[in-house]
Design a protein around this motif. Structure first.
Motif, short mmCIF file in Angstrom:
data_model
loop_
_atom_site.label_atom_id
_atom_site.label_comp_id
_atom_site.label_asym_id
_atom_site.label_seq_id
_atom_site.Cartn_x
_atom_site.Cartn_y
_atom_site.Cartn_z
N ARG A 20 0.83 -1.21 0.00
CA ARG A 20 0.00 0.00 0.00
C ARG A 20 0.86 1.25 0.00
O ARG A 20 0.59 2.21 -0.74
N VAL A 21 1.91 1.27 0.82
CA VAL A 21 2.77 2.44 0.89
C VAL A 21 3.55 2.61 -0.41
O VAL A 21 3.74 3.73 -0.90
N ARG A 22 4.01 1.51 -1.01
CA ARG A 22 4.75 1.62 -2.27
C ARG A 22 3.87 2.16 -3.39
O ARG A 22 4.31 3.01 -4.18
N PHE A 69 10.85 9.68 -1.71
CA PHE A 69 9.93 8.82 -0.98
C PHE A 69 9.65 7.54 -1.76
O PHE A 69 9.69 6.42 -1.22
N ALA A 70 9.41 7.66 -3.07
CA ALA A 70 9.10 6.49 -3.89
C ALA A 70 10.31 5.56 -3.99
O ALA A 70 10.17 4.33 -3.90
N VAL A 71 11.50 6.13 -4.17
CA VAL A 71 12.71 5.30 -4.28
C VAL A 71 12.95 4.53 -2.98
O VAL A 71 13.24 3.33 -2.98
N SER A 76 13.93 -0.05 -0.01
CA SER A 76 14.31 -0.33 1.38
C SER A 76 13.92 -1.75 1.78
O SER A 76 12.90 -2.28 1.32
N ARG A 77 14.73 -2.34 2.63
CA ARG A 77 14.41 -3.66 3.16
C ARG A 77 15.00 -3.77 4.57
O ARG A 77 16.02 -3.17 4.89
N LEU A 78 14.32 -4.55 5.36
CA LEU A 78 14.69 -4.77 6.76
C LEU A 78 14.99 -6.24 6.95
O LEU A 78 14.21 -7.09 6.51
#
Length: 399
Positions: A20-22, A69-71, A76-78
């Motif tokens: 959703r955020v992506r 923000f989009a990039v 990003s990964r955790l």
């Protein structure tokens, strides 16, 4: 603290930012790019590409942050291993050793997803600014960490129950806190009432502005009468009920209402005077807080709102208290323009000996716009202003 049980040395698969955020970040970047493209085309047509501040403001404040923000959302990964928590993103990464963890603080999105802030015993914390799609293994490990928010709330409650200003004994102090907690709920209701009155039906207008000007002082008076039971800070871990909604929303509504409705010829000087007019409120806020509630960031935050408040008070007082005779400037309407939708505006373009310091486009009400056609004669009334800040209004000419 429990260590995560991993099946391999690499630990869990990387957790990604939620879909959703992506999607939202991608849509936001596309919208910002579209707006910039349209502004660029308009600027090219007008021959003002290099000197158009709106164009470059859109680039710096819209396109670049939205693209960043989009990039970040897509890359990003955790990752959680048996020994470390690692956050990867294209502008750098951060690894936090699990043995160094002191605990976790949490914020929550509207959908209920947890945004954790991991605090080590030494060094800066690791904050997750975006929600990630995690699994039960990660959530179990997260739940096993010490909850620093709960610890701070418990410590704050213990301090309050030993505060003699709130009662003779802990039971009386607890009752006092509960009483003021019920009263604090009215603060949110009052803020919503101000918002509705100001935006939907600002009548009588002078009473709206006067109420908005008085509201922050009434909020401070309530906090003072509580004897320390109410707080006007934004600290999440303070156990006292919060009464800050009116204190924050009234200045924004006041400056917004005056900026939209009042046509001052020198807003720059009004803002400078507003800084001075906002200082008493800022001083009252600082005095109303305990010494440990005055960090630099919070003071700067309140100073911004006080400057907004001061600018609104100066503009409103300059107009409402102006009793001097205005100058009248007859003018002929040569054009008009209207935009519809949420940001509806109605403007008339005038020709003639107009007041200095104003362009030839004047904002008018919808009824004035509908009743006026090119070729009609109207008058610009120039008032000197109670504080020496001239302001204008377009109205019928005197008989």
């Amino acid at each position: 603290m429990d260590e995560p049980q991993q099946s391999g040395a690499a630990g869990t698969s990387p957790y990604r930012v939620t879909t959703r955020v992506r999607v939202f970040a991608t849509a936001l970047a596309a919208l910002a790019g579209l707006i910039f493209h349209l502004l660029l085309r308009l600027s090219r047509d007008a021959g003002q590409v290099g000197g158009n501040p709106l164009l470059w403001g859109c680039l710096l404040l819209g396109v670049l942050p939205a693209t960043w923000f989009a990039v970040v959302a897509w890359t990003s990964r955790l990752q959680l291993s048996a020994t470390a928590l690692t956050l990867h993103h294209p502008f750098g990464g951060r690894e936090l050793r699990l043995a160094e963890l002191r605990g976790v603080r949490s914020r929550y999105t509207r959908s209920g997803r947890r945004l954790a802030r991991f605090e080590p015993r030494h060094g800066r914390p690791l904050s997750l600014l975006l929600p990630y799609t995690t699994d039960h293994r990660y959530e179990r490990w997260l739940a096993s960490l010490p909850d620093l928010d709960a610890d701070d709330r418990a410590a704050s409650t213990a301090v309050l129950l030993h505060d003699p200003r709130l009662g003779a004994d802990p039971a009386a102090r607890a009752r006092q806190l509960a009483r003021w907690s019920r009263i604090a709920r009215w603060d949110d209701g009052a803020a919503m009432l101000l918002l509705t009155w100001t935006l939907l039906w600002p009548h009588p207008y002078a009473w709206v502005l006067a109420t908005l000007a008085a509201a922050p002082w009434l909020a401070l008076l309530l906090a003072w009468l509580s004897g320390g039971a109410l707080r006007i800070n934004l600290r999440r871990h303070d156990a006292r009920p919060q009464a800050v909604s009116v204190l924050l929303i009234a200045p924004m509504l006041l400056v917004m209402r005056t900026a939209f409705d009042l046509d001052l010829l020198d807003w720059g000087r009004a803002c400078l005077l507003g800084v001075l007019a906002g200082l008493p409120l800022l001083l009252a806020i600082v005095v109303a807080q305990r010494a440990d509630e005055r960090p630099l960031g919070a003071t700067i935050f309140h100073a911004v709102f006080c400057c907004l408040y001061g600018a609104g008070v100066v503009a409103a007082g300059n107009v409402l208290l102006d009793r001097a005779a205005p100058g009248v400037f007859p003018a002929r309407v040569v054009d008009r323009h209207a935009t519809h939708g949420k940001g509806a505006s109605y403007k008339l373009r005038l020709s003639g000996a107009l007041p200095a310091g104003h362009d030839d486009w004047y904002a008018v009400s919808p009824s004035r716009y509908d009743a006026t056609r090119p070729g009609h004669t109207v008058c610009v009334w120039r008032h000197p202003g109670a504080l020496g800040l001239p302001w204008v209004v377009l109205a019928d000419c005197p008989d």
